[in-house]
Design an enzyme around this catalytic site. Structure first.
Site, PDB file in Angstrom:
ATOM      1  N   HIS A  57     -93.756  79.754  68.771  1.00 40.51           N
ATOM      2  CA  HIS A  57     -92.529  79.386  68.039  1.00 40.51           C
ATOM      3  C   HIS A  57     -91.393  79.022  69.005  1.00 40.51           C
ATOM      4  CE1 HIS A  57     -94.455  81.083  64.425  1.00 40.51           C
ATOM      5  NE2 HIS A  57     -94.786  82.099  65.208  1.00 40.51           N
ATOM      6  N   GLU A  88     -90.564  60.733  78.135  1.00 38.81           N
ATOM      7  CA  GLU A  88     -89.995  60.327  76.850  1.00 38.81           C
ATOM      8  C   GLU A  88     -90.678  59.069  76.314  1.00 38.81           C
ATOM      9  OE1 GLU A  88     -85.510  62.190  77.466  1.00 38.81           O
ATOM     10  OE2 GLU A  88     -85.822  60.036  77.727  1.00 38.81           O
ATOM     11  N   SER A 140     -78.469  57.436  84.708  1.00 43.44           N
ATOM     12  CA  SER A 140     -77.619  56.996  83.600  1.00 43.44           C
ATOM     13  C   SER A 140     -76.679  55.898  84.093  1.00 43.44           C
ATOM     14  CB  SER A 140     -76.805  58.181  83.077  1.00 43.44           C
ATOM     15  OG  SER A 140     -75.737  57.741  82.267  1.00 43.44           O
TER      16      SER A 140
END
Length: 459
Positions: free
Chosen positions: A155, A289, A276
């Site tokens: 979890h 990703e 970035s």
């Protein structure tokens, strides 16, 4: 003039021509189409259906076309619809009437079926090889980190201690199953549909066993209608690739979490990260990703084929032309994801101290504390309740189990003694789990040996 134009009195509308054409994507099947045509022509010659000199002319012409395609000297035409008609038209232009005899006892229905099977047969071993390369990376990482303790989660909550090596072997076993699924798919598709014709074979005395053998198939397909209408092998492949991508996506999610400042369990190599455009401090896990994102793309290919096939009556229907773009895209996606993912994992750095620090928190040795009481004769459910009370005490007083005094322990249960601290130590908790498949070093080394044997059997 189109090869099928005899029945028609009007030219095909330009919009329909463009809509109907598949050459823009099935052009990649040129090698398979030429291989199938050579095998078919040679069989026709051996069966006395066409003359041997015609066979020689056809084979030489096809080989010359193959050389020209690979030298980028051939421009395919939309008017000829697909790779089959483009190559047949080129052949006829080059060798004359002999080229017109090639399509004897054959349909584009069995032609495309054999081309696509040949293509999939060639690509599955490539994908398996790339998975095995990733497996080798995981094995090396596991060997380096059999003693690197970290939290295991359920979890997404800290649950029990494990090691990074054990973690790597979990993914290695997932990818092992992916390999065997692909091998199963390869075994089932190893039947040749050539000779099935449009759906009901032919009145010519062809030898389907000869063409199957020439093309490297185990045997011909058993039913001609099924031969031209079956795309199970493509659906099965896309299912296996979807499961593979799901595994890569789960692993990607872990890496994305682990390299965040909130975890900082690993550092990605600069060569496998991006920055970035506005935030100079950023180091983004774009490879992970993108793999996670491309998983949906492969799922989409699977759903495309399942949806395309679900309402089709026997035998061939034009809907089935939609299989190739989805199939090709999924294969391309997997083949680009695997090597870059393996390289990313191979070059990442493990922050052992951060992992061990995280493992020391979150009460992840609570089960071991309960087991300690069980070994002193207490039923597990009673031990469970006692340790739960200890955890509650720790939370109230901002303590951890290993910072409680023996007096604290004995205030709740007098079975506790000094041995409880050793029972709850991280290394004891990990290395005490020697059960087959567990995180103890000796167990992980066995898991590594099994994966290494699996790899060696296939490389």
């Amino acid at each position: 003039m189109k090869l099928w134009a005899g029945r028609f009195q009007k030219e095909t509308d330009t919009l329909v021509n463009d809509f109907n054409s598949s050459i823009q994507f099935d052009a990649r099947l040129y090698k398979q189409d030429i291989a199938g045509s050579i095998a078919h022509a040679q069989m026709l010659g051996k069966q006395g259906i066409i003359e041997e000199h015609e066979v020689e002319s056809i084979v030489e012409g096809l080989k010359a076309i193959l050389e020209d395609i690979e030298a980028d000297k051939v421009e395919f035409s939309v008017d000829n619809e697909d790779i089959h008609m483009n190559i047949e038209t080129l052949l006829t232009q080059r060798i004359g009437d002999a080229g017109k005899r090639l399509h004897t006892a054959r349909s584009r229905n069995d032609q495309v079926a054999v081309d696509t099977r040949l293509y999939v047969k060639e690509e599955i071993p490539v994908i398996i090889g790339k998975i095995l390369d990733l497996e080798e990376v995981l094995v090396e990482k596991a060997k380096e980190h059999t003693d690197t303790v970290m939290p295991g989660y359920t979890h997404l909550q800290r649950a029990q201690p494990t090691t990074f090596g054990h973690y790597m072997m979990a993914y290695a076993n997932m990818f092992k199953r992916d390999v065997t699924r692909l091998e199963d798919c390869l075994e089932r598709l190893d039947e040749c549909p050539l000779g099935a014709g449009a759906l009901a074979t032919t009145t010519y005395d062809i030898d389907r066993f000869a063409t199957a053998q020439a093309l490297g198939f185990k045997k011909p397909t058993d039913n001609s209608m099924d031969s031209v209408s079956d795309r199970d092998y493509a659906i099965e492949l896309l299912s296996a690739l979807s499961i593979l991508m799901m595994h890569l996506s789960r692993f990607s999610e872990e890496i994305i979490l682990w390299c965040s400042w909130e975890f900082k369990f690993v550092d990605l190599d600069d060569a496998y990260s991006t920055g970035s455009s506005i935030m100079p401090q950023k180091k983004n896990p774009d490879v992970a990703e993108l793999v996670r994102g491309k998983t949906g793309r492969v799922y989409g290919s699977l759903i495309t084929l399942l949806t395309m096939m679900k309402g089709l009556p026997l035998a061939y229907n034009k809907d089935m032309q939609e299989d190739k773009e989805a199939l090709f895209d999924a294969i391309d996606t997997v083949e680009i994801c695997l090597p870059v993912f393996a390289a990313m994992v191979n070059t990442l750095s493990v922050r052992r101290h951060n992992m061990e620090r995280a493992a020391a928190g979150g009460f992840i040795t609570a089960t071991d504390c309960a087991d300690y009481l069980v070994k002193k004769g207490l039923p597990f459910r009673e031990a469970y309740m006692i340790v739960g009370r200890l955890v509650n005490l720790c939370i109230k007083n901002h303590e951890t189990l290993d910072t409680l005094t023996l007096r604290d322990f004995r205030a709740i249960c007098d079975l506790f003694d000094e041995g409880v601290y050793e029972a709850m130590s991280l290394k004891h908790c990990v290395n005490g789990r020697t059960v087959y498949g567990g995180p103890a070093k000796e167990s992980v080394l066995k898991q590594i040996a099994l994966i290494e044997e699996f790899i060696q059997q296939r490389k």
